[in-house]
Design a protein around this motif. Structure first.
Motif, PDB file in Angstrom:
ATOM      1  N   GLY A  82       0.809  -1.211   0.000  1.00 14.60           N
ATOM      2  CA  GLY A  82       0.000   0.000   0.000  1.00 14.60           C
ATOM      3  C   GLY A  82       0.841   1.259   0.000  1.00 14.60           C
ATOM      4  O   GLY A  82       0.493   2.264  -0.642  1.00 14.60           O
ATOM      5  N   ARG A  85       2.218   2.004  -3.554  1.00 10.07           N
ATOM      6  CA  ARG A  85       1.189   2.381  -4.526  1.00 10.07           C
ATOM      7  C   ARG A  85       0.676   3.790  -4.279  1.00 10.07           C
ATOM      8  O   ARG A  85       0.539   4.583  -5.222  1.00 10.07           O
ATOM      9  N   THR A 147      -5.925   1.401  -1.637  1.00 11.06           N
ATOM     10  CA  THR A 147      -6.602   1.098  -2.898  1.00 11.06           C
ATOM     11  C   THR A 147      -7.766   2.051  -3.139  1.00 11.06           C
ATOM     12  O   THR A 147      -7.953   2.577  -4.252  1.00 11.06           O
ATOM     13  N   GLN A 269       0.926  -4.086  -9.656  1.00 10.69           N
ATOM     14  CA  GLN A 269       0.724  -4.291  -8.229  1.00 10.69           C
ATOM     15  C   GLN A 269       1.489  -5.543  -7.785  1.00 10.69           C
ATOM     16  O   GLN A 269       1.995  -6.294  -8.606  1.00 10.69           O
TER      17      GLN A 269
END
Length: 363
Positions: A82, A85, A147, A269
């Protein structure tokens, strides 16, 4: 058994065992293991495969270092996924919106990624340090939150840039591109490959050659003993998690700055989870992590060639999974063997020392 042997032998055994198991699986399915290995190796010389392995290996290397920083403190930062990203997304937004001169533009994007990754790791760091909340639970939850936040950030209502059927962050101007090494038909090596190498050197020096590195490792091994020695374990937890998050913030930038020049909904990812396997394989050593990253990248890229000879590419996934499982077992086997050998050596020395005393007493 020397320290070098105990470091190199377990991952080597794990890779050999995985290769043996996959060979058996191929034989059972009627395929030729030798042909599969040959086509995977020869694929390196075809097209841009070799450069792709280096570029992907650099991304995996940064991911492995991010996880290894936490491992040094006995922290399982499963939130690297996480963190990288959300950091890549925000850094791409900043890079696309700010008009800056060359070099400075790239530096701002890199610093933004590190800052966002560090801030995303701050919450589980505080929860672990001051409330004893497991970083595994809190970081997994934040992965899911990341996300949702990313989906909103790149939506048309926020910073989304619609181009055809694709939506992404605003494109980064050429001043924010990180130049690489153009090898013509063989592809372009990302400039971030050299940043990854510098990170490895910094990791080795900071954690292996400084007092801070000793205190960090000591706090992970025994917080009570470290506290008795004047090291504040709570502070070390915060520093380790923030460092891990900062490094994680760079994972997605090689592709953002070197190829895509934006962050899209279909951005890669899973790098964070792959980093866990690579850190385990490399035993948190920068050189070991580098070997593990290149091996993982080689398996990923060369697996595509298996389709050409009718071998399912999923055999590579089996091999990667077996490597992860067997490397843990291999480390434990080698550790116990080394401990037994040390006990035998000490016992032999004690017997050698006692023998003259016994002979003197007999006379």
């Amino acid at each position: 058994m020397s320290r070098l042997q105990t470091t190199l032998l377990p991952p080597l055994l794990a890779v050999l065992f995985a290769a043996l198991l996959c060979s058996i699986a191929l034989l059972i399915s009627g395929d030729n293991p030798g042909a599969a290995l040959a086509v995977m190796v020869t694929q390196l010389g075809a097209g841009t495969t070799a450069v792709d392995v280096i570029n992907t290996g650099a991304v995996y290397y940064i991911a492995g270092l991010a996880v290894a920083v936490g491992f040094k403190m006995k922290l399982f930062n499963i939130g690297v996924e996480g963190q990288f990203r959300i950091a890549a997304c925000v850094a791409a937004i900043v890079g696309g919106l700010l008009p800056l001169p060359p070099v400075l533009h790239v530096i701002v994007i890199l610093l933004t990624g590190m800052l966002v990754g560090m801030l995303w790791a701050l919450v589980p760091a505080l929860l672990r340090a001051y409330r004893g909340v497991s970083e595994v639970i809190s970081t997994i939850m934040l992965n899911a939150v990341a996300t949702g936040v990313i989906a909103w950030l790149i939506s048309p209502a926020a910073f989304g840039f619609v181009q055809g059927n694709n939506i992404s962050t605003p494109p980064i101007a050429p001043t924010g591109h990180f130049p690489g090494i153009d090898l013509g038909p063989s592809g372009t090596i990302f400039g971030m490959v050299f940043v990854a190498a510098l990170l490895g050197v910094g990791y080795w020096f900071l954690l292996g050659r400084t007092r801070f590195g000793f205190e960090l490792t000591a706090s992970g091994e025994s917080p009570t003993a470290a506290t008795a020695g004047g090291v504040e374990a709570r502070r070390m937890v915060l520093i380790a998690m923030l460092m891990s998050g900062a490094v994680a913030g760079l994972i997605g930038l090689p592709e953002v700055l070197g190829r895509e020049h934006a962050y899209t909904l279909v951005a890669p990812q899973g790098y964070g989870f792959t980093g866990i396997a690579i850190a385990l394989l490399g035993r948190n050593h920068p050189a070991g992590i580098a070997v593990g990253a290149l091996l993982w990248a080689f398996l990923d890229k060369s697996a595509l060639a298996l389709d050409n000879i009718g071998v399912p590419r999923e055999i590579v996934l089996i091999m990667q999974g077996v490597i992860v499982l067997s490397v843990v077992v291999a480390y434990e086997i080698v550790r116990r063997y080394a401990m037994a050998a040390e006990q035998r050596r000490v016992a032999a020395e004690l017997r050698a020392q006692q023998q003259p005393v016994a002979e003197g007493a007999a006379t």
